[in-house]
Design a protein around this motif. Structure first.
Motif, PDB file in Angstrom:
ATOM      1  N   THR A   1      14.765 -10.451   6.795  1.00  0.00           N
ATOM      2  CA  THR A   1      15.184 -11.495   5.855  1.00  0.00           C
ATOM      3  C   THR A   1      15.765 -10.831   4.615  1.00  0.00           C
ATOM      4  O   THR A   1      15.185  -9.883   4.083  1.00  0.00           O
ATOM      5  N   TRP A   2      16.903 -11.343   4.140  1.00  0.00           N
ATOM      6  CA  TRP A   2      17.508 -10.830   2.921  1.00  0.00           C
ATOM      7  C   TRP A   2      16.782 -11.435   1.729  1.00  0.00           C
ATOM      8  O   TRP A   2      16.674 -12.652   1.603  1.00  0.00           O
TER       9      TRP A   2
ATOM     10  N   ASN B   1      35.444  -8.363   0.898  1.00  0.00           N
ATOM     11  CA  ASN B   1      34.780  -7.768  -0.259  1.00  0.00           C
ATOM     12  C   ASN B   1      35.652  -8.029  -1.489  1.00  0.00           C
ATOM     13  O   ASN B   1      36.861  -7.854  -1.434  1.00  0.00           O
ATOM     14  N   TRP B   2      35.041  -8.451  -2.573  1.00  0.00           N
ATOM     15  CA  TRP B   2      35.773  -8.783  -3.789  1.00  0.00           C
ATOM     16  C   TRP B   2      35.169  -8.006  -4.939  1.00  0.00           C
ATOM     17  O   TRP B   2      34.188  -8.408  -5.542  1.00  0.00           O
ATOM     18  N   ARG B   3      35.744  -6.852  -5.214  1.00  0.00           N
ATOM     19  CA  ARG B   3      35.224  -6.028  -6.291  1.00  0.00           C
ATOM     20  C   ARG B   3      36.247  -4.960  -6.659  1.00  0.00           C
ATOM     21  O   ARG B   3      37.128  -4.627  -5.871  1.00  0.00           O
ATOM     22  N   ASP B   4      36.100  -4.435  -7.860  1.00  0.00           N
ATOM     23  CA  ASP B   4      36.813  -3.237  -8.294  1.00  0.00           C
ATOM     24  C   ASP B   4      35.774  -2.135  -8.360  1.00  0.00           C
ATOM     25  O   ASP B   4      34.640  -2.368  -8.799  1.00  0.00           O
TER      26      ASP B   4
ATOM     27  N   GLN C   1      20.385  -7.532  -2.957  1.00  0.00           N
ATOM     28  CA  GLN C   1      19.417  -7.999  -1.969  1.00  0.00           C
ATOM     29  C   GLN C   1      18.964  -6.816  -1.130  1.00  0.00           C
ATOM     30  O   GLN C   1      19.700  -5.852  -0.945  1.00  0.00           O
ATOM     31  N   VAL C   2      17.737  -6.919  -0.598  1.00  0.00           N
ATOM     32  CA  VAL C   2      17.224  -5.927   0.340  1.00  0.00           C
ATOM     33  C   VAL C   2      16.785  -6.651   1.608  1.00  0.00           C
ATOM     34  O   VAL C   2      16.365  -7.813   1.560  1.00  0.00           O
ATOM     35  N   LEU C   3      16.889  -5.954   2.718  1.00  0.00           N
ATOM     36  CA  LEU C   3      16.457  -6.509   3.997  1.00  0.00           C
ATOM     37  C   LEU C   3      14.988  -6.187   4.184  1.00  0.00           C
ATOM     38  O   LEU C   3      14.602  -5.022   4.252  1.00  0.00           O
TER      39      LEU C   3
ATOM     40  N   GLY D   1      30.451  -9.716  -2.464  1.00  0.00           N
ATOM     41  CA  GLY D   1      30.517  -8.624  -3.426  1.00  0.00           C
ATOM     42  C   GLY D   1      30.606  -7.311  -2.682  1.00  0.00           C
ATOM     43  O   GLY D   1      31.492  -6.506  -2.874  1.00  0.00           O
ATOM     44  N   LEU D   2      29.672  -7.117  -1.777  1.00  0.00           N
ATOM     45  CA  LEU D   2      29.609  -5.901  -0.983  1.00  0.00           C
ATOM     46  C   LEU D   2      28.923  -6.259   0.331  1.00  0.00           C
ATOM     47  O   LEU D   2      27.918  -6.969   0.334  1.00  0.00           O
ATOM     48  N   THR D   3      29.451  -5.796   1.446  1.00  0.00           N
ATOM     49  CA  THR D   3      28.844  -6.116   2.731  1.00  0.00           C
ATOM     50  C   THR D   3      27.522  -5.375   2.900  1.00  0.00           C
ATOM     51  O   THR D   3      27.257  -4.381   2.218  1.00  0.00           O
ATOM     52  N   LYS D   4      26.704  -5.858   3.819  1.00  0.00           N
ATOM     53  CA  LYS D   4      25.410  -5.209   4.042  1.00  0.00           C
ATOM     54  C   LYS D   4      25.641  -3.767   4.472  1.00  0.00           C
ATOM     55  O   LYS D   4      26.592  -3.450   5.188  1.00  0.00           O
TER      56      LYS D   4
END
Length: 149
Positions: A116-117, A5-8, A110-112, A88-91
């Motif tokens: 399908t994402w 994950n890469w975010r602040d 995204q939404v599942l 960015g953020l995991t599911k």
């Protein structure tokens, strides 16, 4: 994991007990306090509409205190020198009643849907309202109760 994950993130509980204003970062203090006030009003209206949509008294979800908590989460996704190694953020699912999301112009949400994402394209000035896990449990309970009558 092949990706990180890469975010602040700035995360703060604003209700039912809010922090002292001086404990909030001065750079965003005023906007967080005003945003919280407005989102709480919006939440009350959304809970009334959702109650009505379920065929219940408009005050039902507010009366069972779905509207009492509020956490603010601000994610910032800085540029990464190796984006292929980041997320960015995991599911995940939202473990709350509702999430009010303001996207930036970059998007990425995204939404599942049917396994399908699917991208949720950002609309300037629009809010995304997501039904969280806790509210889904209430929906299931109400549906179950209606079937057993």
């Amino acid at each position: 994991s092949p990706a990180a994950n890469w975010r602040d993130t700035f995360y703060c509980f604003m209700a039912p007990k809010s922090p002292k204003p001086e404990d909030l970062p001065s750079v965003c203090r005023d906007i967080i306090l005003e945003y919280t006030k407005q989102v709480m009003k919006l939440g009350n209206v959304l809970f009334e509409l959702l109650s009505e949509a379920l065929g219940l008294n408009p005050n039902y979800l507010n009366e069972i205190r779905c509207n009492e908590g509020h956490a603010i989460v601000c994610n910032y996704y800085p540029s990464c020198p190796e984006p292929e190694k980041t997320l960015g953020l995991t599911k995940h699912s939202d473990n709350d009643f509702i999430t009010v999301l303001l996207q930036d112009h970059i998007g990425g949400l995204q939404v599942l849907h049917e396994n399908t994402w699917v991208d949720v394209l950002p609309v300037p000035g629009a809010l995304v309202i997501n039904i969280g896990d806790l509210l889904q449990v209430i929906f299931i309970e109400i549906s179950f109760d209606a079937l057993s009558v």
